[in-house]
Motif scaffolding. Sequence first.
Motif, short mmCIF file in Angstrom:
data_model
loop_
_atom_site.label_atom_id
_atom_site.label_comp_id
_atom_site.label_asym_id
_atom_site.label_seq_id
_atom_site.Cartn_x
_atom_site.Cartn_y
_atom_site.Cartn_z
N GLU A 161 -7.50 -1.71 1.37
CA GLU A 161 -6.99 -0.47 2.07
C GLU A 161 -6.55 0.42 0.94
N THR A 162 -5.61 -0.22 -0.04
CA THR A 162 -5.09 0.49 -1.06
C THR A 162 -6.12 1.08 -2.01
N LYS A 179 -7.38 -7.60 2.92
CA LYS A 179 -7.46 -6.40 3.32
C LYS A 179 -6.74 -5.27 2.90
N LYS A 180 -5.34 -5.69 2.67
CA LYS A 180 -4.41 -4.72 1.90
C LYS A 180 -4.99 -4.09 0.53
N GLU A 234 -9.17 1.87 -1.17
CA GLU A 234 -9.78 3.26 -0.44
C GLU A 234 -8.83 4.51 -0.74
N THR A 279 0.92 -1.25 -0.25
CA THR A 279 0.05 -0.02 0.01
C THR A 279 0.94 1.41 0.02
#
Length: 179
Positions: free
Chosen positions: A149-150, A145-146, A152, A102
């Motif tokens: 997150e990236t 999850k990563k 977003e 990320t």
Amino acid sequence: KDSYNYEYNFEKHPPNQVILFITSLCNFACETCFYSEKLNDTKNDLTFEELQKISSNFRQIRLLLLTGGEPYLRKNFFEIIKLFYNNNKVRKLHLPTNGYTTKKIINDTKRMLNELPKLRINIGISLDALYEKHDFISKKTGAFKKAIETQELLIDLEKKYHNLSTRFYIVLSNDNFEG
């Protein structure tokens, strides 16, 4: 002249798209990967000098797609993009990514957006499935999850920069599709 010989005039008609495999490095170990047997074996990766030679053979490239392994893991990643931006007037760049690193993805993307302002960038985060199934297929705990997150953070950048678009790409295979 041999009738099977085809000569393309790059000066009159620049290629619509050039796809470059810039690294075999990858932080995943997906069994579904077409390149899984050679991942992380960088001895056959194109050198920067070879990429310069490729660039010198084109006047203009309309769309550049950088792939690999994981393109963002390539040493001198930004310099490669800048090379084609300056030498070949690349104004459309497509980057598929697994979205795992990320901080690096966001920092490199910000750098491209700020230092190469005429470049339209499309970033596609690849997903093999949802939640733990994605982690299982990629062989990387926390991969889903990563990726979220990236994505977003990329969406936040997309709101600030008109020349960035981002989306998810879903890879369908027997491992994740129940018909």
